[in-house]
Design a protein around this motif. Structure first.
Motif, PDB file in Angstrom:
ATOM      1  N   GLU A  92       0.811  -1.226   0.000  1.00  0.00           N
ATOM      2  CA  GLU A  92       0.000   0.000   0.000  1.00  0.00           C
ATOM      3  C   GLU A  92       0.837   1.265   0.000  1.00  0.00           C
ATOM      4  O   GLU A  92       0.313   2.359  -0.242  1.00  0.00           O
ATOM      5  N   HIS A  93       2.124   1.148   0.239  1.00  0.00           N
ATOM      6  CA  HIS A  93       3.004   2.321   0.205  1.00  0.00           C
ATOM      7  C   HIS A  93       3.670   2.509  -1.157  1.00  0.00           C
ATOM      8  O   HIS A  93       4.381   3.491  -1.367  1.00  0.00           O
ATOM      9  N   SER A  94       3.446   1.572  -2.067  1.00  0.00           N
ATOM     10  CA  SER A  94       4.055   1.651  -3.392  1.00  0.00           C
ATOM     11  C   SER A  94       3.233   2.536  -4.313  1.00  0.00           C
ATOM     12  O   SER A  94       2.005   2.581  -4.225  1.00  0.00           O
ATOM     13  N   GLN A  95       3.910   3.220  -5.229  1.00  0.00           N
ATOM     14  CA  GLN A  95       3.189   4.021  -6.219  1.00  0.00           C
ATOM     15  C   GLN A  95       2.437   3.131  -7.205  1.00  0.00           C
ATOM     16  O   GLN A  95       1.577   3.604  -7.943  1.00  0.00           O
ATOM     17  N   TYR A  96       2.781   1.815  -7.203  1.00  0.00           N
ATOM     18  CA  TYR A  96       2.133   0.873  -8.092  1.00  0.00           C
ATOM     19  C   TYR A  96       1.184  -0.060  -7.353  1.00  0.00           C
ATOM     20  O   TYR A  96       0.858  -1.145  -7.842  1.00  0.00           O
ATOM     21  N   TYR A  97       0.746   0.372  -6.178  1.00  0.00           N
ATOM     22  CA  TYR A  97      -0.241  -0.394  -5.415  1.00  0.00           C
ATOM     23  C   TYR A  97      -1.489  -0.576  -6.273  1.00  0.00           C
ATOM     24  O   TYR A  97      -2.036   0.382  -6.817  1.00  0.00           O
ATOM     25  N   TYR A  98      -1.925  -1.825  -6.423  1.00  0.00           N
ATOM     26  CA  TYR A  98      -2.979  -2.126  -7.393  1.00  0.00           C
ATOM     27  C   TYR A  98      -4.264  -1.322  -7.182  1.00  0.00           C
ATOM     28  O   TYR A  98      -4.806  -0.777  -8.164  1.00  0.00           O
ATOM     29  N   PRO A  99      -4.813  -1.233  -5.974  1.00  0.00           N
ATOM     30  CA  PRO A  99      -6.045  -0.446  -5.815  1.00  0.00           C
ATOM     31  C   PRO A  99      -5.900   1.005  -6.264  1.00  0.00           C
ATOM     32  O   PRO A  99      -6.853   1.601  -6.793  1.00  0.00           O
ATOM     33  N   THR A 100      -4.707   1.570  -6.084  1.00  0.00           N
ATOM     34  CA  THR A 100      -4.466   2.941  -6.535  1.00  0.00           C
ATOM     35  C   THR A 100      -4.502   3.018  -8.059  1.00  0.00           C
ATOM     36  O   THR A 100      -5.115   3.929  -8.642  1.00  0.00           O
ATOM     37  N   LEU A 101      -3.832   2.062  -8.711  1.00  0.00           N
ATOM     38  CA  LEU A 101      -3.822   2.041 -10.169  1.00  0.00           C
ATOM     39  C   LEU A 101      -5.209   1.744 -10.732  1.00  0.00           C
ATOM     40  O   LEU A 101      -5.597   2.301 -11.766  1.00  0.00           O
ATOM     41  N   LEU A 102      -5.966   0.891 -10.046  1.00  0.00           N
ATOM     42  CA  LEU A 102      -7.321   0.576 -10.506  1.00  0.00           C
ATOM     43  C   LEU A 102      -8.197   1.823 -10.497  1.00  0.00           C
ATOM     44  O   LEU A 102      -8.944   2.079 -11.459  1.00  0.00           O
ATOM     45  N   LYS A 103      -8.124   2.608  -9.440  1.00  0.00           N
ATOM     46  CA  LYS A 103      -8.905   3.849  -9.371  1.00  0.00           C
ATOM     47  C   LYS A 103      -8.520   4.786 -10.509  1.00  0.00           C
ATOM     48  O   LYS A 103      -9.383   5.413 -11.135  1.00  0.00           O
ATOM     49  N   PHE A 118      -0.247  -2.207 -13.693  1.00  0.00           N
ATOM     50  CA  PHE A 118      -1.681  -2.433 -13.531  1.00  0.00           C
ATOM     51  C   PHE A 118      -2.108  -3.726 -14.215  1.00  0.00           C
ATOM     52  O   PHE A 118      -2.790  -4.565 -13.602  1.00  0.00           O
ATOM     53  N   TYR A 119      -1.705  -3.901 -15.464  1.00  0.00           N
ATOM     54  CA  TYR A 119      -2.129  -5.087 -16.214  1.00  0.00           C
ATOM     55  C   TYR A 119      -1.640  -6.368 -15.550  1.00  0.00           C
ATOM     56  O   TYR A 119      -2.438  -7.269 -15.238  1.00  0.00           O
ATOM     57  N   TYR A 120      -0.341  -6.462 -15.298  1.00  0.00           N
ATOM     58  CA  TYR A 120       0.184  -7.694 -14.723  1.00  0.00           C
ATOM     59  C   TYR A 120      -0.098  -7.805 -13.223  1.00  0.00           C
ATOM     60  O   TYR A 120      -0.159  -8.918 -12.686  1.00  0.00           O
ATOM     61  N   GLY A 121      -0.304  -6.666 -12.568  1.00  0.00           N
ATOM     62  CA  GLY A 121      -0.676  -6.714 -11.155  1.00  0.00           C
ATOM     63  C   GLY A 121      -2.013  -7.385 -10.931  1.00  0.00           C
ATOM     64  O   GLY A 121      -2.293  -7.897  -9.832  1.00  0.00           O
ATOM     65  N   THR A 122      -2.833  -7.402 -11.971  1.00  0.00           N
ATOM     66  CA  THR A 122      -4.128  -8.079 -11.895  1.00  0.00           C
ATOM     67  C   THR A 122      -3.968  -9.541 -11.482  1.00  0.00           C
ATOM     68  O   THR A 122      -4.797 -10.092 -10.754  1.00  0.00           O
ATOM     69  N   LEU A 123      -2.893 -10.169 -11.925  1.00  0.00           N
ATOM     70  CA  LEU A 123      -2.647 -11.580 -11.638  1.00  0.00           C
ATOM     71  C   LEU A 123      -2.605 -11.878 -10.147  1.00  0.00           C
ATOM     72  O   LEU A 123      -2.960 -12.976  -9.716  1.00  0.00           O
ATOM     73  N   GLU A 135     -16.251  -5.196 -13.393  1.00  0.00           N
ATOM     74  CA  GLU A 135     -16.078  -6.564 -12.896  1.00  0.00           C
ATOM     75  C   GLU A 135     -14.694  -7.107 -13.243  1.00  0.00           C
ATOM     76  O   GLU A 135     -14.058  -7.794 -12.448  1.00  0.00           O
ATOM     77  N   ASP A 136     -14.219  -6.796 -14.441  1.00  0.00           N
ATOM     78  CA  ASP A 136     -12.924  -7.272 -14.928  1.00  0.00           C
ATOM     79  C   ASP A 136     -12.282  -6.138 -15.733  1.00  0.00           C
ATOM     80  O   ASP A 136     -12.451  -6.040 -16.941  1.00  0.00           O
ATOM     81  N   PRO A 137     -11.530  -5.249 -15.066  1.00  0.00           N
ATOM     82  CA  PRO A 137     -11.023  -4.035 -15.714  1.00  0.00           C
ATOM     83  C   PRO A 137     -10.108  -4.267 -16.911  1.00  0.00           C
ATOM     84  O   PRO A 137      -9.955  -3.368 -17.743  1.00  0.00           O
ATOM     85  N   VAL A 138      -9.473  -5.439 -17.010  1.00  0.00           N
ATOM     86  CA  VAL A 138      -8.587  -5.683 -18.145  1.00  0.00           C
ATOM     87  C   VAL A 138      -9.240  -6.613 -19.169  1.00  0.00           C
ATOM     88  O   VAL A 138      -8.558  -7.317 -19.918  1.00  0.00           O
ATOM     89  N   ASN A 139     -10.543  -6.591 -19.218  1.00  0.00           N
ATOM     90  CA  ASN A 139     -11.279  -7.372 -20.211  1.00  0.00           C
ATOM     91  C   ASN A 139     -11.163  -6.663 -21.560  1.00  0.00           C
ATOM     92  O   ASN A 139     -11.900  -5.729 -21.860  1.00  0.00           O
ATOM     93  N   LEU A 140     -10.218  -7.104 -22.372  1.00  0.00           N
ATOM     94  CA  LEU A 140      -9.937  -6.425 -23.641  1.00  0.00           C
ATOM     95  C   LEU A 140     -11.151  -6.381 -24.549  1.00  0.00           C
ATOM     96  O   LEU A 140     -11.414  -5.384 -25.228  1.00  0.00           O
ATOM     97  N   ARG A 141     -11.896  -7.446 -24.562  1.00  0.00           N
ATOM     98  CA  ARG A 141     -13.053  -7.532 -25.445  1.00  0.00           C
ATOM     99  C   ARG A 141     -14.115  -6.514 -25.067  1.00  0.00           C
ATOM    100  O   ARG A 141     -14.657  -5.804 -25.914  1.00  0.00           O
ATOM    101  N   GLN A 142     -14.415  -6.417 -23.784  1.00  0.00           N
ATOM    102  CA  GLN A 142     -15.468  -5.490 -23.367  1.00  0.00           C
ATOM    103  C   GLN A 142     -14.982  -4.047 -23.337  1.00  0.00           C
ATOM    104  O   GLN A 142     -15.787  -3.122 -23.476  1.00  0.00           O
TER     105      GLN A 142
END
Length: 241
Positions: A46-57, A74-79, A126-133
């Motif tokens: 949570e202290h990283s600039q690349y913290y996933y919830p921060t990037l998701l927002k 963000f993309y690979y952090g999804t994993l 629901e799935d932010p990296v859903n390329l199709r949608q």
């Protein structure tokens, strides 16, 4: 569902060089192959600039302020998110099936536009990296005449495609592209106008997608799914038996 509707011409041009000349420095961009260990650590710190919830927002905002590196994290952090499943079921599949004929229409009615937009907005949440949608969401904004929003989300989709394209060349195992979902293998190729015709799994952790062959087209491309499998079996250990 039929092959993905092509995104705007500028999106295709933005990624075209990455397929034909992926070995060059310019085509690969500065991102390169992702350091998944570093991304995993940063995505849950949570202290990283690349913290996933921060990037998701930041990703879900209607702006274009994220950097290429932030998109990669963000993309690979999804994993590495607890609720992420690379083999997740389609969001509201019955509704998507009913909407499928609309994606090939040249012009939608106002009611149809709202149906597509409502579905795609929820599917992306629901799935932010859903390329199709993401692609279908752009289509809905274009149909609605929301040009600025279409451009913003096209920019987001372009960046995700560039992240994948920068991870390799796809031409052999050593340079396999890295994705966070098997579905992205097909969507990534389709958005480039390449038609997948067959799939082969090759040990220890590669998908080889055979494509419709032409004189200027390679017969197939490799995708590295090692981390996909690792994360999946962490959450579904019973399937290892």
């Amino acid at each position: 569902m039929k092959i993905l509707r092509n995104i705007l011409l500028s999106a295709i041009l933005a990624t075209s060089a990455l397929f034909g000349h992926a070995a060059t420095g310019n085509a690969r961009t500065a991102l390169g192959k992702p350091d998944l260990k570093a991304i995993q650590q940063a995505s849950v710190d949570e202290h990283s600039q690349y913290y996933y919830p921060t990037l998701l927002k930041a990703f879900l905002r209607s702006d274009t302020t994220m950097t290429s590196t932030e998109y990669q994290y963000f993309y690979y952090g999804t994993l590495f998110q607890e609720d992420f499943d690379p083999y997740r079921k389609t969001y509201r599949p019955e509704e998507l099936e009913a909407l499928a004929p609309l994606f090939s229409k040249k012009e939608l009615s106002p009611a149809e536009r709202e149906r597509v937009l409502e579905y795609t907005e929820q599917a992306v949440r629901e799935d932010p990296v859903n390329l199709r949608q993401l692609n279908n969401r752009i289509f809905a904004y274009e149909q609605k005449g929301s040009t600025n929003l279409a451009r913003i989300w096209q920019n987001k989709l372009n960046h995700l495609l560039l992240v994948i394209a920068s991870s390799g060349t796809g031409l052999d195992r050593d340079n396999a592209w890295i994705v966070v979902s098997p579905q992205h293998e097909y969507d990534f190729l389709n958005l480039k106008g390449i038609k997948a015709v067959n799939h082969k799994y090759e040990q220890p952790h590669f998908d080889y997608i055979e494509v419709e062959h032409t004189d200027k087209q390679h017969p197939g491309y490799y995708f590295d799914i090692e981390e996909i499998l690792h994360q999946y079996y962490l959450k579904h250990p019973s399937e290892l038996k």
